[in-house]
Motif scaffolding. Sequence first.
Motif, mmCIF file in Angstrom:
data_model
loop_
_atom_site.group_PDB
_atom_site.id
_atom_site.type_symbol
_atom_site.label_atom_id
_atom_site.label_comp_id
_atom_site.label_asym_id
_atom_site.label_seq_id
_atom_site.Cartn_x
_atom_site.Cartn_y
_atom_site.Cartn_z
ATOM 1 N N UNK A 24 0.577 -1.342 0.133
ATOM 2 C CA UNK A 24 -0.105 -0.101 0.120
ATOM 3 C C UNK A 24 0.864 1.209 -0.033
ATOM 4 N N UNK A 25 1.791 1.376 -1.053
ATOM 5 C CA UNK A 25 2.691 2.355 -0.877
ATOM 6 C C UNK A 25 1.839 4.163 -1.253
ATOM 7 N N UNK A 26 0.418 3.877 -1.680
ATOM 8 C CA UNK A 26 -0.176 4.926 -1.987
ATOM 9 C C UNK A 26 -0.738 5.540 -0.626
ATOM 10 N N UNK A 27 -0.691 4.869 0.379
ATOM 11 C CA UNK A 27 -0.865 5.446 1.630
ATOM 12 C C UNK A 27 0.166 6.908 1.850
ATOM 13 N N UNK A 28 1.218 6.313 1.794
ATOM 14 C CA UNK A 28 2.115 7.487 1.922
ATOM 15 C C UNK A 28 2.233 8.410 0.718
ATOM 16 N N UNK A 29 2.193 7.974 -0.579
ATOM 17 C CA UNK A 29 2.211 8.391 -1.555
ATOM 18 C C UNK A 29 1.343 9.916 -1.563
ATOM 19 N N UNK A 31 0.069 11.323 1.029
ATOM 20 C CA UNK A 31 -0.027 12.103 2.251
ATOM 21 C C UNK A 31 -0.504 11.300 3.647
ATOM 22 N N UNK A 32 -0.864 10.232 3.582
ATOM 23 C CA UNK A 32 -1.438 9.384 4.633
ATOM 24 C C UNK A 32 -0.172 8.757 5.325
ATOM 25 N N UNK A 33 -0.733 8.004 6.342
ATOM 26 C CA UNK A 33 0.305 7.451 7.104
ATOM 27 C C UNK A 33 -0.291 5.898 7.626
ATOM 28 N N UNK A 34 0.210 4.925 8.143
ATOM 29 C CA UNK A 34 -0.404 3.973 8.844
ATOM 30 C C UNK A 34 0.471 3.247 10.019
ATOM 31 N N UNK A 35 -0.078 2.921 11.148
ATOM 32 C CA UNK A 35 0.669 2.561 12.342
ATOM 33 C C UNK A 35 0.128 1.366 12.848
ATOM 34 N N UNK A 36 0.842 0.669 13.494
ATOM 35 C CA UNK A 36 0.246 -0.581 14.336
ATOM 36 C C UNK A 36 -0.077 -0.077 15.594
ATOM 37 N N UNK A 37 -1.279 -0.007 16.105
ATOM 38 C CA UNK A 37 -1.556 0.341 17.584
ATOM 39 C C UNK A 37 -1.694 -1.048 18.289
ATOM 40 N N UNK A 60 -10.858 5.468 1.660
ATOM 41 C CA UNK A 60 -10.051 4.876 2.728
ATOM 42 C C UNK A 60 -10.839 3.667 3.276
ATOM 43 N N UNK A 61 -12.309 3.620 2.954
ATOM 44 C CA UNK A 61 -12.998 2.417 3.418
ATOM 45 C C UNK A 61 -12.481 1.223 2.497
ATOM 46 N N UNK A 62 -12.282 1.468 1.024
ATOM 47 C CA UNK A 62 -11.787 0.471 0.173
ATOM 48 C C UNK A 62 -10.317 0.070 0.629
ATOM 49 N N UNK A 63 -9.515 1.266 0.998
ATOM 50 C CA UNK A 63 -7.966 0.861 1.277
ATOM 51 C C UNK A 63 -8.217 -0.255 2.423
ATOM 52 N N UNK A 64 -8.956 0.169 3.570
ATOM 53 C CA UNK A 64 -8.983 -0.722 4.541
ATOM 54 C C UNK A 64 -9.448 -2.192 4.482
ATOM 55 N N UNK A 65 -10.681 -2.306 3.492
ATOM 56 C CA UNK A 65 -11.078 -3.689 3.048
ATOM 57 C C UNK A 65 -9.882 -4.536 2.496
#
Length: 125
Positions: A24-29, A31-37, A60-65
């Motif tokens: 999912x490089x598009x998250x950073x590309x 302007x988003x971010x992801x972290x393990x909580x 975002x909902x499609x990315x999450x799915x």
Amino acid sequence: MSTESQSGDDDLRERVSNFLRRNFPQIQMHGGSSSITHLDRESGEVHIQLGGACSGCGISPMTIQAIKSRMVKEIPEIETVQADTGMGGGADGDLGGTGGSSMSPSFPGEGDEDGEDDEGPQAPF
């Protein structure tokens, strides 16, 4: 927690992080971010927080799915993925529209529950 168990958790955490970066490089590309909580190796559950531009992104909902379906296939130790965009909704990518909130949009001219009309903003002239 034993050192061996801690090492296994660190390895799994690293594999989850690498999975997100690689798939999912598009998250950073964008302007988003992801972290393990949260990561529970015993139950196979991981919680992912998407932030930055993901919080207001309509896809975002499609990315999450996609994260949910692909992560459990690629990382055998992971059985359940919970993800949240931080928009105050549920943990499944709910962007706040149906997350159980009692708030609803109001429009100028509509009455409030207290009987007052909302005239909207006043012009400065």
